[in-house]
Write a protein that holds these residues in place. Structure first.
Motif, PDB file in Angstrom:
ATOM      1  N   LEU A   4       0.829  -1.203   0.000  1.00 36.49           N
ATOM      2  CA  LEU A   4       0.000   0.000   0.000  1.00 36.49           C
ATOM      3  C   LEU A   4       0.861   1.250   0.000  1.00 36.49           C
ATOM      4  O   LEU A   4       0.637   2.169  -0.791  1.00 36.49           O
ATOM      5  CB  LEU A   4      -0.946   0.001   1.199  1.00 36.49           C
ATOM      6  CG  LEU A   4      -1.819   1.247   1.335  1.00 36.49           C
ATOM      7  CD1 LEU A   4      -2.744   1.402   0.132  1.00 36.49           C
ATOM      8  CD2 LEU A   4      -2.629   1.178   2.611  1.00 36.49           C
ATOM      9  N   PHE A   5       1.865   1.286   0.848  1.00 40.70           N
ATOM     10  CA  PHE A   5       2.712   2.469   0.895  1.00 40.70           C
ATOM     11  C   PHE A   5       3.537   2.610  -0.380  1.00 40.70           C
ATOM     12  O   PHE A   5       3.839   3.726  -0.808  1.00 40.70           O
ATOM     13  CB  PHE A   5       3.595   2.457   2.141  1.00 40.70           C
ATOM     14  CG  PHE A   5       2.837   2.855   3.382  1.00 40.70           C
ATOM     15  CD1 PHE A   5       2.451   4.173   3.582  1.00 40.70           C
ATOM     16  CD2 PHE A   5       2.489   1.917   4.334  1.00 40.70           C
ATOM     17  CE1 PHE A   5       1.736   4.543   4.712  1.00 40.70           C
ATOM     18  CE2 PHE A   5       1.778   2.273   5.462  1.00 40.70           C
ATOM     19  CZ  PHE A   5       1.400   3.591   5.662  1.00 40.70           C
ATOM     20  N   GLY A   6       3.885   1.497  -1.004  1.00 47.09           N
ATOM     21  CA  GLY A   6       4.569   1.560  -2.289  1.00 47.09           C
ATOM     22  C   GLY A   6       3.693   2.201  -3.352  1.00 47.09           C
ATOM     23  O   GLY A   6       4.153   2.992  -4.176  1.00 47.09           O
ATOM     24  N   ILE A   7       2.408   1.877  -3.340  1.00 43.37           N
ATOM     25  CA  ILE A   7       1.461   2.457  -4.298  1.00 43.37           C
ATOM     26  C   ILE A   7       1.253   3.944  -4.010  1.00 43.37           C
ATOM     27  O   ILE A   7       1.220   4.765  -4.922  1.00 43.37           O
ATOM     28  CB  ILE A   7       0.116   1.705  -4.250  1.00 43.37           C
ATOM     29  CG1 ILE A   7       0.300   0.283  -4.790  1.00 43.37           C
ATOM     30  CG2 ILE A   7      -0.964   2.460  -5.019  1.00 43.37           C
ATOM     31  CD1 ILE A   7      -0.873  -0.643  -4.511  1.00 43.37           C
ATOM     32  N   LEU A   8       1.108   4.294  -2.746  1.00 45.49           N
ATOM     33  CA  LEU A   8       0.857   5.692  -2.378  1.00 45.49           C
ATOM     34  C   LEU A   8       2.067   6.577  -2.619  1.00 45.49           C
ATOM     35  O   LEU A   8       1.923   7.758  -2.925  1.00 45.49           O
ATOM     36  CB  LEU A   8       0.421   5.789  -0.914  1.00 45.49           C
ATOM     37  CG  LEU A   8      -0.944   5.194  -0.609  1.00 45.49           C
ATOM     38  CD1 LEU A   8      -1.169   5.142   0.887  1.00 45.49           C
ATOM     39  CD2 LEU A   8      -2.040   5.981  -1.302  1.00 45.49           C
ATOM     40  N   LEU A  29       1.615   4.561  12.407  1.00 48.06           N
ATOM     41  CA  LEU A  29       3.024   4.777  12.721  1.00 48.06           C
ATOM     42  C   LEU A  29       3.885   4.680  11.464  1.00 48.06           C
ATOM     43  O   LEU A  29       4.812   5.475  11.265  1.00 48.06           O
ATOM     44  CB  LEU A  29       3.497   3.775  13.773  1.00 48.06           C
ATOM     45  CG  LEU A  29       2.861   3.929  15.152  1.00 48.06           C
ATOM     46  CD1 LEU A  29       3.187   2.728  16.026  1.00 48.06           C
ATOM     47  CD2 LEU A  29       3.304   5.223  15.810  1.00 48.06           C
ATOM     48  N   GLU A  30       3.574   3.728  10.613  1.00 44.65           N
ATOM     49  CA  GLU A  30       4.289   3.596   9.337  1.00 44.65           C
ATOM     50  C   GLU A  30       4.090   4.842   8.488  1.00 44.65           C
ATOM     51  O   GLU A  30       5.031   5.352   7.869  1.00 44.65           O
ATOM     52  CB  GLU A  30       3.802   2.359   8.584  1.00 44.65           C
ATOM     53  CG  GLU A  30       4.483   2.134   7.260  1.00 44.65           C
ATOM     54  CD  GLU A  30       5.868   1.534   7.374  1.00 44.65           C
ATOM     55  OE1 GLU A  30       6.597   1.597   6.363  1.00 44.65           O
ATOM     56  OE2 GLU A  30       6.214   1.006   8.433  1.00 44.65           O
ATOM     57  N   ALA A  31       2.853   5.357   8.461  1.00 47.23           N
ATOM     58  CA  ALA A  31       2.580   6.568   7.688  1.00 47.23           C
ATOM     59  C   ALA A  31       3.394   7.747   8.213  1.00 47.23           C
ATOM     60  O   ALA A  31       3.982   8.503   7.429  1.00 47.23           O
ATOM     61  CB  ALA A  31       1.086   6.882   7.709  1.00 47.23           C
ATOM     62  N   ILE A  32       3.445   7.917   9.526  1.00 45.24           N
ATOM     63  CA  ILE A  32       4.236   9.007  10.107  1.00 45.24           C
ATOM     64  C   ILE A  32       5.704   8.826   9.753  1.00 45.24           C
ATOM     65  O   ILE A  32       6.385   9.781   9.366  1.00 45.24           O
ATOM     66  CB  ILE A  32       4.037   9.089  11.635  1.00 45.24           C
ATOM     67  CG1 ILE A  32       2.607   9.516  11.971  1.00 45.24           C
ATOM     68  CG2 ILE A  32       5.025  10.071  12.247  1.00 45.24           C
ATOM     69  CD1 ILE A  32       2.256   9.429  13.444  1.00 45.24           C
ATOM     70  N   SER A  33       6.204   7.605   9.856  1.00 50.60           N
ATOM     71  CA  SER A  33       7.622   7.369   9.552  1.00 50.60           C
ATOM     72  C   SER A  33       7.941   7.659   8.090  1.00 50.60           C
ATOM     73  O   SER A  33       9.083   7.939   7.742  1.00 50.60           O
ATOM     74  CB  SER A  33       8.024   5.937   9.909  1.00 50.60           C
ATOM     75  OG  SER A  33       7.537   5.016   8.948  1.00 50.60           O
ATOM     76  N   ARG A  34       6.905   7.619   7.228  1.00 51.33           N
ATOM     77  CA  ARG A  34       7.095   7.903   5.803  1.00 51.33           C
ATOM     78  C   ARG A  34       6.738   9.342   5.449  1.00 51.33           C
ATOM     79  O   ARG A  34       6.608   9.690   4.286  1.00 51.33           O
ATOM     80  CB  ARG A  34       6.269   6.937   4.964  1.00 51.33           C
ATOM     81  CG  ARG A  34       6.815   5.522   5.025  1.00 51.33           C
ATOM     82  CD  ARG A  34       5.919   4.592   4.247  1.00 51.33           C
ATOM     83  NE  ARG A  34       6.401   3.231   4.281  1.00 51.33           N
ATOM     84  CZ  ARG A  34       7.002   2.620   3.256  1.00 51.33           C
ATOM     85  NH1 ARG A  34       7.193   3.256   2.124  1.00 51.33           N
ATOM     86  NH2 ARG A  34       7.393   1.378   3.371  1.00 51.33           N
ATOM     87  N   GLY A  35       6.548  10.190   6.473  1.00 54.21           N
ATOM     88  CA  GLY A  35       6.387  11.613   6.232  1.00 54.21           C
ATOM     89  C   GLY A  35       5.014  12.204   6.447  1.00 54.21           C
ATOM     90  O   GLY A  35       4.814  13.401   6.225  1.00 54.21           O
ATOM     91  N   ALA A  36       4.024  11.401   6.862  1.00 51.91           N
ATOM     92  CA  ALA A  36       2.710  11.975   7.156  1.00 51.91           C
ATOM     93  C   ALA A  36       2.880  13.004   8.273  1.00 51.91           C
ATOM     94  O   ALA A  36       3.618  12.773   9.225  1.00 51.91           O
ATOM     95  CB  ALA A  36       1.724  10.890   7.577  1.00 51.91           C
ATOM     96  N   ARG A  37       2.181  14.118   8.147  1.00 48.04           N
ATOM     97  CA  ARG A  37       2.350  15.150   9.181  1.00 48.04           C
ATOM     98  C   ARG A  37       1.561  14.843  10.435  1.00 48.04           C
ATOM     99  O   ARG A  37       1.883  15.319  11.517  1.00 48.04           O
ATOM    100  CB  ARG A  37       2.014  16.527   8.640  1.00 48.04           C
ATOM    101  CG  ARG A  37       0.560  16.837   8.484  1.00 48.04           C
ATOM    102  CD  ARG A  37       0.383  18.283   8.012  1.00 48.04           C
ATOM    103  NE  ARG A  37      -0.846  18.426   7.282  1.00 48.04           N
ATOM    104  CZ  ARG A  37      -1.968  18.877   7.824  1.00 48.04           C
ATOM    105  NH1 ARG A  37      -1.989  19.253   9.072  1.00 48.04           N
ATOM    106  NH2 ARG A  37      -3.057  18.955   7.095  1.00 48.04           N
TER     107      ARG A  37
END
Length: 109
Positions: A4-8, A29-37
């Motif tokens: 999913l994160f690869g697609i996004l 947590l994964e989203a935050i680690s990938r730059g989500a504010r």
């Protein structure tokens, strides 16, 4: 999650995410680690909330997270404080880039 994160891709950077049925918060947590504010986590289980709060502290993400103790099914697309007008919903989908749903009794994706 990896797929999913690869697609996004870069769309996560700076986004606000909503993790319903958050459990210990792996998705948000994964989203935050990938730059989500910002990530909003909704969970009702006390043990899961304790694990989530511990994970946020240990990872240093507490300032970029909102934890809501409650039933995720009571959040039909809008957490408290989000503009609920039909025009706002059409424009922003509740203000979140994407929503993550894990149904009780089903394994996380």
């Amino acid at each position: 999650r990896e797929s999913l994160f690869g697609i996004l891709g870069d769309r996560v950077d700076g986004a606000r995410v909503l993790d319903l049925f958050a459990g210990a918060g792996a998705f948000g947590l994964e989203a935050i680690s990938r730059g989500a504010r910002m990530a909003t986590f909704v969970e009702r289980d006390r043990a899961a909330l304790k694990a989530l709060e511990r994970n946020l502290r240990e990872l240093g993400f507490a300032g970029r997270a909102r934890v809501v103790r409650g039933d995720a099914l009571a959040f039909p697309g809008h957490p408290p404080g989000v503009d609920r007008s039909p025009a706002a919903d059409a424009r922003t989908s509740g203000g979140f880039l994407f929503r993550w749903y894990r149904l009780p009794g089903h394994p996380p994706i």
